[in-house]
Design a protein around this motif. Structure first.
Motif, PDB file in Angstrom:
ATOM      1  N   GLY A 150      75.091  69.304 -15.392  1.00 43.15           N
ATOM      2  CA  GLY A 150      75.079  69.748 -16.776  1.00 43.15           C
ATOM      3  C   GLY A 150      73.819  69.325 -17.497  1.00 43.15           C
ATOM      4  O   GLY A 150      73.640  69.618 -18.679  1.00 43.15           O
ATOM      5  N   PRO A 241      78.080  83.059 -16.096  1.00 41.13           N
ATOM      6  CA  PRO A 241      77.685  81.856 -16.850  1.00 41.13           C
ATOM      7  C   PRO A 241      78.841  81.153 -17.553  1.00 41.13           C
ATOM      8  O   PRO A 241      78.909  79.928 -17.550  1.00 41.13           O
ATOM      9  CB  PRO A 241      76.670  82.391 -17.869  1.00 41.13           C
ATOM     10  CG  PRO A 241      76.185  83.681 -17.295  1.00 41.13           C
ATOM     11  CD  PRO A 241      77.336  84.249 -16.537  1.00 41.13           C
ATOM     12  N   TYR A 242      79.744  81.930 -18.159  1.00 33.69           N
ATOM     13  CA  TYR A 242      80.826  81.351 -18.953  1.00 33.69           C
ATOM     14  C   TYR A 242      82.154  81.982 -18.551  1.00 33.69           C
ATOM     15  O   TYR A 242      82.210  83.161 -18.189  1.00 33.69           O
ATOM     16  CB  TYR A 242      80.580  81.574 -20.451  1.00 33.69           C
ATOM     17  CG  TYR A 242      79.237  81.061 -20.902  1.00 33.69           C
ATOM     18  CD1 TYR A 242      79.013  79.696 -21.058  1.00 33.69           C
ATOM     19  CD2 TYR A 242      78.188  81.942 -21.145  1.00 33.69           C
ATOM     20  CE1 TYR A 242      77.770  79.223 -21.442  1.00 33.69           C
ATOM     21  CE2 TYR A 242      76.941  81.475 -21.534  1.00 33.69           C
ATOM     22  CZ  TYR A 242      76.738  80.108 -21.683  1.00 33.69           C
ATOM     23  OH  TYR A 242      75.510  79.649 -22.057  1.00 33.69           O
ATOM     24  N   ASN A 313      82.467  70.859 -21.354  1.00 35.00           N
ATOM     25  CA  ASN A 313      82.568  72.086 -20.582  1.00 35.00           C
ATOM     26  C   ASN A 313      83.169  73.259 -21.348  1.00 35.00           C
ATOM     27  O   ASN A 313      82.961  74.408 -20.960  1.00 35.00           O
ATOM     28  CB  ASN A 313      83.399  71.851 -19.314  1.00 35.00           C
ATOM     29  CG  ASN A 313      82.706  70.935 -18.334  1.00 35.00           C
ATOM     30  OD1 ASN A 313      83.076  69.774 -18.200  1.00 35.00           O
ATOM     31  ND2 ASN A 313      81.691  71.424 -17.652  1.00 35.00           N
ATOM     32  N   VAL A 316      79.493  75.130 -26.091  1.00 33.34           N
ATOM     33  CA  VAL A 316      78.075  75.402 -25.830  1.00 33.34           C
ATOM     34  C   VAL A 316      77.294  75.109 -27.108  1.00 33.34           C
ATOM     35  O   VAL A 316      77.630  75.644 -28.174  1.00 33.34           O
ATOM     36  CB  VAL A 316      77.856  76.869 -25.399  1.00 33.34           C
ATOM     37  CG1 VAL A 316      76.371  77.138 -25.169  1.00 33.34           C
ATOM     38  CG2 VAL A 316      78.667  77.194 -24.151  1.00 33.34           C
ATOM     39  N   GLY A 329      82.817  78.237 -25.333  1.00 32.64           N
ATOM     40  CA  GLY A 329      82.090  78.944 -24.279  1.00 32.64           C
ATOM     41  C   GLY A 329      82.961  79.786 -23.380  1.00 32.64           C
ATOM     42  O   GLY A 329      82.914  79.654 -22.147  1.00 32.64           O
ATOM     43  N   HIS A 346      79.410  77.294 -16.412  1.00 34.31           N
ATOM     44  CA  HIS A 346      79.387  76.229 -17.428  1.00 34.31           C
ATOM     45  C   HIS A 346      80.615  75.331 -17.319  1.00 34.31           C
ATOM     46  O   HIS A 346      80.525  74.115 -17.512  1.00 34.31           O
ATOM     47  CB  HIS A 346      79.305  76.846 -18.822  1.00 34.31           C
ATOM     48  CG  HIS A 346      79.247  75.836 -19.927  1.00 34.31           C
ATOM     49  ND1 HIS A 346      78.169  75.001 -20.117  1.00 34.31           N
ATOM     50  CD2 HIS A 346      80.155  75.514 -20.902  1.00 34.31           C
ATOM     51  CE1 HIS A 346      78.389  74.215 -21.163  1.00 34.31           C
ATOM     52  NE2 HIS A 346      79.589  74.503 -21.644  1.00 34.31           N
ATOM     53  N   GLU A 349      80.235  72.654 -14.480  1.00 37.62           N
ATOM     54  CA  GLU A 349      79.213  71.608 -14.551  1.00 37.62           C
ATOM     55  C   GLU A 349      79.833  70.221 -14.661  1.00 37.62           C
ATOM     56  O   GLU A 349      80.814  70.020 -15.379  1.00 37.62           O
ATOM     57  CB  GLU A 349      78.284  71.863 -15.746  1.00 37.62           C
ATOM     58  CG  GLU A 349      77.381  73.070 -15.563  1.00 37.62           C
ATOM     59  CD  GLU A 349      76.551  73.375 -16.793  1.00 37.62           C
ATOM     60  OE1 GLU A 349      76.735  72.693 -17.823  1.00 37.62           O
ATOM     61  OE2 GLU A 349      75.721  74.296 -16.737  1.00 37.62           O
TER      62      GLU A 349
END
Length: 389
Positions: A150, A241-242, A313, A316, A329, A346, A349
């Motif tokens: 992260g 990504p999310y 997590n 964002v 996120g 994300h 991470e």
């Protein structure tokens, strides 16, 4: 991304980690792409059927990729090297001399890989994935673990062929793992076709409920099950990504999150695309597990098996001239997505994830921040005493 070493002499090469790709796909024009090997037609690279026959002839592409955009690949045999590890430090490079990759043009990878990557690292369910080829060559377990960092400045770590130990900050993270079954997509799990974004090559888990601050949210749980046509279910994706949710699940989660945040005296502010729910950063407390927000629990097969998502997590941070906010996120995936829930990068991470293909299970740690460490703390100091395979 992951850095591996291709060809002889070994050349460091950045590849995008892709849990859904069944083989490693290279940009033919990249500096790392230099090969002179050829393979007789009919050569097979697997220990049990269905086997994939590889021919490096000029008769046309062997492997067809069906993702968007459509891609075609010409196979070739190269070599792949990665550092050996005792779980604490990396050592000398271990070599797989006959590693099967596929080649394509960079123009066909636009929008699929990052600009500083040379291709995709295939981690999917396939005899040609990196975990499968490492296992086949070393006779080790078909297992790999990801610890995605992260931190923008410290890399994470991936382990292949080992169920542990995985030491970070002298803590063996394998002791923190909980387990849930890895599920095949029932509509396509018998396919012998090697293709990019084939659901049978991807990793699914059984999500049965979602809770915010320990309270179950209100949505149709039937959406979490496969519908017999390959739709539904919960997928893990490193190239998403999310976390993305079917629309009614997204609405239920965001409404519950807003209500629970209000109890913490947090008030929603203007949204910042692509996110819908944002809060002024000045109003948010910092904790050892990230910004102070309600927890989100992914309930996996029972209330005793929970992947807990803390603020680090779930949120964002967006900082720019016109905004300094924390945003939830997660994204709205629409009314009829292929998968009802896609757990994105994300949310992975600073979590250790172990994909054990022998036992058909996923090991997950939840946030390592709870234990006072993170994926970026792996000790990359080289131990040259470690033997090569």
């Amino acid at each position: 991304m992951i850095t591996v070493y291709l060809n002889t002499p070994p050349r460091p090469t950045n590849l995008v980690l892709d849990l859904g790709a069944s083989f490693t796909l290279m940009d033919c024009s990249s500096a790392a792409y230099h090969h002179s090997s050829s393979t007789p037609c009919g050569s097979s690279f697997c220990s049990s059927p269905p086997c994939i026959k590889v021919c490096s002839t000029d008769s046309g592409p062997l492997l067809s990729l069906t993702g968007k955009p459509p891609l075609t690949g010409q196979p070739f045999i190269g070599s792949l090297s990665m550092p050996i590890t005792d779980g604490r430090n990396p050592g000398r490079l271990g070599l797989i001399p006959k590693f099967v990759l596929s080649c394509t043009e960079r123009s066909l990878l636009k929008g699929v890989i990052a600009k500083d990557a040379a291709g995709l690292a295939g981690l999917g369910r396939s005899n040609l994935s990196i975990p499968a080829q490492v296992s086949n060559f070393t006779s080790q377990n078909s297992v790999f673990a990801l610890c995605l960092s992260g931190s923008p400045s410290a890399p994470g770590v991936a382990f292949f062929g080992s169920t542990g130990p995985y030491f970070i900050s002298e803590i063996d993270l394998s002791k923190f793992l909980n387990y849930t079954p890895l599920l095949p997509n029932p509509s396509t799990s018998g396919s012998t076709v090697v293709s990019y974004a084939n659901p049978s090559n991807e990793y699914f888990i059984r999500l049965t409920d979602i809770k915010v601050n320990g309270k179950a949210i209100d949505f149709d749980r039937a959406l979490l099950r496969f519908n017999g046509k390959g739709n539904g279910g919960t997928k893990l994706s490193t190239v998403t990504p999310y976390t993305t949710l079917q629309s009614t699940i997204f609405t239920a989660l965001t409404e519950a999150f807003v209500n629970e945040s209000a109890a913490l005296n947090l008030t929603v502010t203007g949204a910042v695309k692509p996110f819908r729910v944002c809060y002024k950063a000045d109003d948010v407390m910092s904790t050892r597990v990230g910004p102070g927000f309600p927890t989100v629990d992914l309930v996996l097969q029972s209330d005793e098996v929970i992947w807990r998502i803390f603020g680090a997590n779930s949120m964002v941070r967006i900082f720019r001239d016109d905004a300094d906010v924390w945003c939830l996120g997660v994204l709205d995936g629409g009314s009829h997505p292929k998968s009802a829930v896609v757990i994105g990068g994300h949310q992975m991470e600073d979590n250790l994830l172990q994909f054990d293909l022998e036992s058909k299970r996923l090991g997950f740690s939840s946030s390592l921040l709870v234990h006072g460490t993170m994926c970026g703390n792996f000790n990359f100091t080289t131990n040259n005493n470690l033997i090569v395979m």
